[in-house]
Design a protein around this motif. Structure first.
Motif: not given
Lengths: 252, 216
Positions: A235, A244, B1, B6, B70-71, B73-78, B206, B210
């Motif tokens: 995640f 992803e 999502m 987006h 929206n919680q 994750v992954a690239k969206d979170m980063r 990052y 990541g």
């Protein structure tokens, strides 16, 4: 990962012509929660059902490859399927209590396995209901019908019923999809507690749920295990673009 | 999502980029004002202070809302995690611009000493680093931040040489003390801004991969 409790090697499954699982190789760590995620039809429930041979009940299923529980191949013909399902219990999408009393729902499994002593059964019923965080809510009406319980209570009853035969692994197929958010939270708390004693494998459509409850996550797509890693890696920074794109909602 | 999320994420990134370049303009103009002793330009930098703070608050709020609703994750979170860091670093850079502009007003009318030592050069290097870090954030092109460690070392060396040189001038002629002290302070601000550029670079890395890196 420490030594696995369940391991698969090149596991393939066909429903008639459909190649539903393709070369699945994975190791499940004991006393951890592993989540399987992926779009509908990706094979996650099929894979889950392999772990206690529930697919045997479906016609025209062909399985190849290796699937070991504690090092023993459970796909071999001489596997005692009843004993296997005692070790690997299952909780389904919709709560499915027997149309009997709460007590009898729990006592049913132990009775099948030869326990008939009333005191022993009483102790198992209490312990299982306590483990499933349901005891407080039902201890004064054990002999009422299980069908009178709410959906969330029924699902915890089904979990208690699974625990009553002291399995090592608990398979959960979308255990919260028929429940409201409060009942869902209770089940999620329960999963957290269960992993102290059991290995939990959960199939879920709800990615946030997978992220919340699991230690490891496997992402499946079109019958293949695309990526399998710690839940934080999946995640936070998955390695595969397909993972992803799925977890960020770009398809699925 | 959802597509809505987006597109909101895209808008957030555009907003953060706008804020960062606004902060960059504050620092750039403060340096110009310092070199050219342009008090009017310094005044416009000081006047931009409130605006940068407002942008910071609004954009941070947007980040928190996107997370809460929206919680990701992954690239969206980063992207959101990196954007929060870019917002904080940009606000600092803008404020160093404002602080430099205030010094310009303090020393207005007094001629530069020692041809400002290496300050114009240091300023050019630092602005180029921030430019590259922000371009990397905008374009997601990590090549822009290659070699940041060596560039940061060069900045540290320049700060040290300005410090030593200023001390020498102060000892030779106490009348230069005010001016030379401000040179030391500005060199310190620039060095801090280069550090913020490095922080942005680390976070862009990052965001893209990541992977956590440390630019020393």
């Amino acid at each position: 990962m420490s030594e696995s409790i369940i391991s698969t090697k090149n596991l393939n499954l066909w429903y008639h012509e459909k190649h539903a699982l393709q070369d699945i190789t994975m190791e499940i760590e004991p006393k951890k929660t592993t989540a399987l995620i992926g779009p509908s039809g990706c094979g996650k429930s099929t894979l889950l059902r392999c772990f206690n041979r529930m697919n045997d009940l479906i016609n025209q299923v062909k399985i190849e490859g290796e699937l070991c529980l504690d090092g023993c191949n459970i796909l071999s013909d001489d596997t005692d399927v009843v004993a296997l399902r005692k070790r690997v219990g299952m909780v389904f999408q919709r709560p499915n209590p027997f149309p009997k009393s709460i007590y009898e729902n729990i006592a049913y499994g132990p009775r099948v396995h030869g326990i008939n002593d009333r005191k022993e059964l009483d102790a198992i019923v209490e312990k299982s209901l306590k483990h499933a965080a349901l005891w407080e809510e039902v201890c004064d009406r054990l002999h009422e019908s299980a069908l009178g319980l709410s959906g969330g209570q029924q699902q915890r009853l089904c979990i208690a019923r699974t625990l009553a035969v002291e399995p090592e692994v608990i398979l959960m197929d979308e255990p919260c999809s028929a429940l409201d958010p409060i009942a869902t939270a209770k089940i999620e708390n329960l999963i957290e507690m269960l992993k102290e004693d059991y290995t939990v494998i959960i199939v879920t459509h709800n990615m946030q749920q997978a992220a919340r409850v699991s230690d490891y996550t496997g992402f499946m797509y079109l019958g293949k295990l695309i990526e399998y890693d710690s839940t934080t890696t999946i995640f936070e920074h998955p390695k595969q673009d397909l993972t992803e794109n799925y977890i960020t909602g770009r398809f699925g | 999502m959802t597509d809505k999320f987006h597109s909101e994420l895209k808008e957030l990134k555009k907003g953060v980029s706008d804020m960062a370049w606004f902060a960059f303009s504050m620092l750039t103009d403060s340096q110009k004002a310092f070199i050219n002793q342009d008090e009017a330009l310094a005044a416009t930098v000081i006047a931009r202070k409130d605006q940068i703070r407002e942008q910071m608050v609004t954009l941070e709020e947007t980040c928190y809302q996107l997370i809460a609703l929206n919680q990701p994750v992954a690239k969206d979170m980063r992207v959101i995690a990196c954007s929060l860091k870019v917002i904080a670093a940009s606000e600092r850079i803008g404020r160093y611009g404002k602080s430099t502009a205030k010094i310009v007003k303090e020393i207005a009318g007094k001629p530069h000493i020692a041809n400002m030592m290496s300050l114009p050069l240091m300023s050019e290097y630092v602005l180029a680093m921030i430019d590259d870090a922000l371009t990397a954030y905008d374009t997601e092109n990590l090549r822009k931040i290659d070699g940041f460690s060596a560039r940061d070392d060069a900045i540290d060396a320049l700060r040290h040489s300005i410090f030593r040189e200023s001390i020498t001038y102060m000892m030779e002629n106490p009348k230069t003390i005010t001016q030379a002290t401000y040179y030391i302070i500005i060199a310190r601000y620039l060095e801090r801004c280069a550090d913020h550029a490095c922080k942005i670079a680390e976070n862009v890395q990052y965001m893209e991969t990541g992977e956590r890196i440390e630019i020393k």
